[in-house]
Scaffold this motif. Structure first.
Motif, PDB file in Angstrom:
ATOM      1  N   ALA A  23      20.710 -20.230 -32.675  1.00  0.00           N
ATOM      2  CA  ALA A  23      20.414 -19.358 -33.283  1.00  0.00           C
ATOM      3  C   ALA A  23      18.801 -18.671 -32.459  1.00  0.00           C
ATOM      4  CB  ALA A  23      20.871 -19.212 -34.671  1.00  0.00           C
ATOM      5  N   ARG A  24      18.254 -19.734 -32.795  1.00  0.00           N
ATOM      6  CA  ARG A  24      16.720 -18.891 -32.404  1.00  0.00           C
ATOM      7  C   ARG A  24      16.644 -18.536 -30.456  1.00  0.00           C
ATOM      8  NH1 ARG A  24      14.547 -22.392 -34.951  1.00  0.00           N
ATOM      9  NH2 ARG A  24      14.326 -24.543 -34.403  1.00  0.00           N
ATOM     10  N   SER A  25      17.502 -18.683 -29.787  1.00  0.00           N
ATOM     11  CA  SER A  25      17.759 -18.789 -28.483  1.00  0.00           C
ATOM     12  C   SER A  25      18.088 -17.166 -28.436  1.00  0.00           C
ATOM     13  CB  SER A  25      17.891 -19.853 -27.423  1.00  0.00           C
ATOM     14  OG  SER A  25      17.287 -21.078 -27.579  1.00  0.00           O
ATOM     15  N   TRP A  26      19.246 -17.658 -29.859  1.00  0.00           N
ATOM     16  CA  TRP A  26      20.384 -15.853 -29.552  1.00  0.00           C
ATOM     17  C   TRP A  26      19.487 -15.018 -29.650  1.00  0.00           C
ATOM     18  CZ3 TRP A  26      21.785 -12.311 -31.806  1.00  0.00           C
ATOM     19  CH2 TRP A  26      23.229 -11.022 -32.101  1.00  0.00           C
ATOM     20  N   GLN A  27      18.197 -15.008 -31.032  1.00  0.00           N
ATOM     21  CA  GLN A  27      17.813 -14.181 -31.023  1.00  0.00           C
ATOM     22  C   GLN A  27      16.422 -13.563 -30.589  1.00  0.00           C
ATOM     23  OE1 GLN A  27      17.694 -17.350 -35.199  1.00  0.00           O
ATOM     24  NE2 GLN A  27      16.346 -15.041 -36.067  1.00  0.00           N
ATOM     25  N   ARG A  28      15.647 -14.322 -30.313  1.00  0.00           N
ATOM     26  CA  ARG A  28      14.805 -14.122 -29.185  1.00  0.00           C
ATOM     27  C   ARG A  28      15.205 -13.395 -27.954  1.00  0.00           C
ATOM     28  NH1 ARG A  28      11.323 -19.858 -30.056  1.00  0.00           N
ATOM     29  NH2 ARG A  28      11.069 -19.144 -31.611  1.00  0.00           N
ATOM     30  N   ALA A  29      16.465 -13.701 -27.082  1.00  0.00           N
ATOM     31  CA  ALA A  29      17.189 -13.019 -26.108  1.00  0.00           C
ATOM     32  C   ALA A  29      17.238 -11.652 -26.924  1.00  0.00           C
ATOM     33  CB  ALA A  29      18.519 -13.779 -25.769  1.00  0.00           C
ATOM     34  N   HIS A  30      17.892 -11.102 -27.835  1.00  0.00           N
ATOM     35  CA  HIS A  30      17.635  -9.983 -28.207  1.00  0.00           C
ATOM     36  C   HIS A  30      16.615  -9.460 -28.483  1.00  0.00           C
ATOM     37  CE1 HIS A  30      22.174 -11.543 -27.774  1.00  0.00           C
ATOM     38  NE2 HIS A  30      22.042 -10.766 -27.586  1.00  0.00           N
ATOM     39  N   THR A  43       6.656  -4.191 -41.786  1.00  0.00           N
ATOM     40  CA  THR A  43       7.456  -3.054 -41.112  1.00  0.00           C
ATOM     41  C   THR A  43       7.465  -3.103 -40.144  1.00  0.00           C
ATOM     42  OG1 THR A  43       5.814  -1.433 -41.670  1.00  0.00           O
ATOM     43  CG2 THR A  43       7.847  -1.235 -44.072  1.00  0.00           C
ATOM     44  N   VAL A  44       8.300  -2.500 -39.491  1.00  0.00           N
ATOM     45  CA  VAL A  44       8.577  -2.571 -38.048  1.00  0.00           C
ATOM     46  C   VAL A  44       9.242  -1.796 -37.629  1.00  0.00           C
ATOM     47  CG1 VAL A  44       9.859  -3.401 -35.810  1.00  0.00           C
ATOM     48  CG2 VAL A  44       9.364  -5.023 -37.834  1.00  0.00           C
ATOM     49  N   ARG A  45       8.672  -0.944 -36.462  1.00  0.00           N
ATOM     50  CA  ARG A  45       9.009   0.931 -35.729  1.00  0.00           C
ATOM     51  C   ARG A  45       9.949   0.566 -34.561  1.00  0.00           C
ATOM     52  NH1 ARG A  45       6.250   3.846 -39.589  1.00  0.00           N
ATOM     53  NH2 ARG A  45       4.537   3.342 -40.560  1.00  0.00           N
ATOM     54  N   SER A  46      10.641   1.151 -34.550  1.00  0.00           N
ATOM     55  CA  SER A  46      11.365   1.472 -33.952  1.00  0.00           C
ATOM     56  C   SER A  46      12.585   2.569 -33.668  1.00  0.00           C
ATOM     57  CB  SER A  46      12.512   0.632 -33.178  1.00  0.00           C
ATOM     58  OG  SER A  46      13.684  -0.322 -34.422  1.00  0.00           O
ATOM     59  N   ALA A  47      12.783   2.983 -32.507  1.00  0.00           N
ATOM     60  CA  ALA A  47      13.920   4.715 -32.460  1.00  0.00           C
ATOM     61  C   ALA A  47      14.721   4.503 -33.181  1.00  0.00           C
ATOM     62  CB  ALA A  47      13.499   4.915 -31.466  1.00  0.00           C
ATOM     63  N   VAL A  48      15.701   5.360 -34.104  1.00  0.00           N
ATOM     64  CA  VAL A  48      16.984   4.990 -33.988  1.00  0.00           C
ATOM     65  C   VAL A  48      17.927   5.537 -33.438  1.00  0.00           C
ATOM     66  CG1 VAL A  48      18.416   6.305 -36.490  1.00  0.00           C
ATOM     67  CG2 VAL A  48      15.849   5.231 -37.069  1.00  0.00           C
ATOM     68  N   VAL A  49      18.399   5.391 -31.844  1.00  0.00           N
ATOM     69  CA  VAL A  49      18.961   5.652 -31.688  1.00  0.00           C
ATOM     70  C   VAL A  49      19.877   4.184 -30.911  1.00  0.00           C
ATOM     71  CG1 VAL A  49      19.450   6.709 -28.703  1.00  0.00           C
ATOM     72  CG2 VAL A  49      17.623   6.969 -30.663  1.00  0.00           C
ATOM     73  N   ALA A  50      20.918   4.512 -31.157  1.00  0.00           N
ATOM     74  CA  ALA A  50      21.884   3.395 -30.086  1.00  0.00           C
ATOM     75  C   ALA A  50      21.807   3.274 -28.680  1.00  0.00           C
ATOM     76  CB  ALA A  50      22.944   3.006 -31.130  1.00  0.00           C
ATOM     77  N   ASP A  51      21.825   2.813 -27.878  1.00  0.00           N
ATOM     78  CA  ASP A  51      21.656   2.255 -27.060  1.00  0.00           C
ATOM     79  C   ASP A  51      22.313   1.959 -26.192  1.00  0.00           C
ATOM     80  OD1 ASP A  51      20.290   0.889 -27.144  1.00  0.00           O
ATOM     81  OD2 ASP A  51      18.110   1.857 -25.846  1.00  0.00           O
ATOM     82  N   ARG A  52      22.699   1.867 -25.259  1.00  0.00           N
ATOM     83  CA  ARG A  52      23.526   0.982 -24.299  1.00  0.00           C
ATOM     84  C   ARG A  52      23.286  -0.532 -24.602  1.00  0.00           C
ATOM     85  NH1 ARG A  52      27.264   0.845 -20.258  1.00  0.00           N
ATOM     86  NH2 ARG A  52      28.171  -1.211 -20.084  1.00  0.00           N
ATOM     87  N   GLY A  53      22.079  -1.428 -24.478  1.00  0.00           N
ATOM     88  CA  GLY A  53      21.065  -2.438 -25.315  1.00  0.00           C
ATOM     89  C   GLY A  53      21.347  -2.681 -26.423  1.00  0.00           C
ATOM     90  N   GLN A  54      21.317  -1.402 -27.378  1.00  0.00           N
ATOM     91  CA  GLN A  54      21.496  -1.999 -28.957  1.00  0.00           C
ATOM     92  C   GLN A  54      23.152  -1.781 -29.167  1.00  0.00           C
ATOM     93  OE1 GLN A  54      19.872   1.246 -30.844  1.00  0.00           O
ATOM     94  NE2 GLN A  54      18.562   0.269 -32.031  1.00  0.00           N
ATOM     95  N   GLN A  55      23.824  -1.211 -28.371  1.00  0.00           N
ATOM     96  CA  GLN A  55      25.805  -1.264 -28.543  1.00  0.00           C
ATOM     97  C   GLN A  55      26.208  -3.304 -27.754  1.00  0.00           C
ATOM     98  OE1 GLN A  55      27.116   1.597 -26.148  1.00  0.00           O
ATOM     99  NE2 GLN A  55      26.759   3.126 -26.459  1.00  0.00           N
ATOM    100  N   ASP A  56      25.109  -3.657 -27.534  1.00  0.00           N
ATOM    101  CA  ASP A  56      25.207  -4.836 -26.636  1.00  0.00           C
ATOM    102  C   ASP A  56      24.900  -5.461 -27.616  1.00  0.00           C
ATOM    103  OD1 ASP A  56      25.834  -3.931 -23.982  1.00  0.00           O
ATOM    104  OD2 ASP A  56      24.680  -4.023 -23.062  1.00  0.00           O
TER     105      ASP A  56
END
Length: 178
Positions: free
Chosen positions: A42-49, A3-16
């Motif tokens: 794809a690996r570069s795209w994934q890591r950039a996000h 599992t990975v934990r993160s906040a459940v909030v769509a901030d500008r970064g998640q919108q991007d």
């Protein structure tokens, strides 16, 4: 389950993240390109996000992208996203600042789940603001953050100018014929 934990909030970064995922199949020279088709790109795209770059993560992102594109275009119902959220749980956590939500998600699914959650948050907080470009030859999407909510194109410089030029040409041709 990892599992990975993160906040459940769509901030500008998640919108991007959502917009970048939706726009990962642009039309270039009349041919649809796929930013996630080539494993290295794809690996570069994934890591950039903020992703791991794993093949499992890429497969989940492609499934999420394809389903989200269809849902945003209106060709499939929102229920098409349900399989992407299997095994995902959100739990409240009380901190000194108040209540927050922690997301438990299999690690390879995290980016895709965050994109789906960002879509839902946008749908609720900014209804109608996420939409496909109005140019029928374009496959890109936009989030209209303007006050009047009248943006039609992914890019005024590209699609907007093309569509205006086409309308002008058609009016001139119709006037000459009539």
């Amino acid at each position: 389950m990892l599992t990975v934990r993160s906040a459940v909030v769509a901030d500008r970064g998640q919108q991007d993240l959502l917009l970048d995922l939706l726009n990962s199949t642009p039309v270039s020279g009349g041919v649809v390109a796929d930013s996630l088709a080539n494993p290295g790109e794809a690996r570069s795209w994934q890591r950039a996000h903020g992703g791991s770059g794993s093949a499992e993560e890429r497969r989940c992102l492609v499934r999420a992208r394809d389903a989200l594109q269809q849902v945003v275009r209106g060709s499939r119902p929102a229920t098409a996203l349900a399989p992407l959220l299997e095994g995902v749980a959100a739990r409240p956590a009380v901190t000194g600042e108040g209540l927050s939500w922690e997301l438990d998600v299999p690690s390879g699914d995290r980016l895709a789940v965050e994109a789906v959650l960002a879509w839902n948050t946008l749908r609720q907080s900014m209804p109608g603001r996420l939409r496909p470009c109005a140019n029928p030859e374009c496959r890109l999407f936009l989030i209209d953050r303007s006050k009047p909510n009248k943006a039609r194109w992914c890019s005024m410089a590209v699609c907007g100018n093309r569509m205006k030029a086409r309308r002008h040409y058609q009016r001139a041709r119709d006037a000459a014929a009539g």
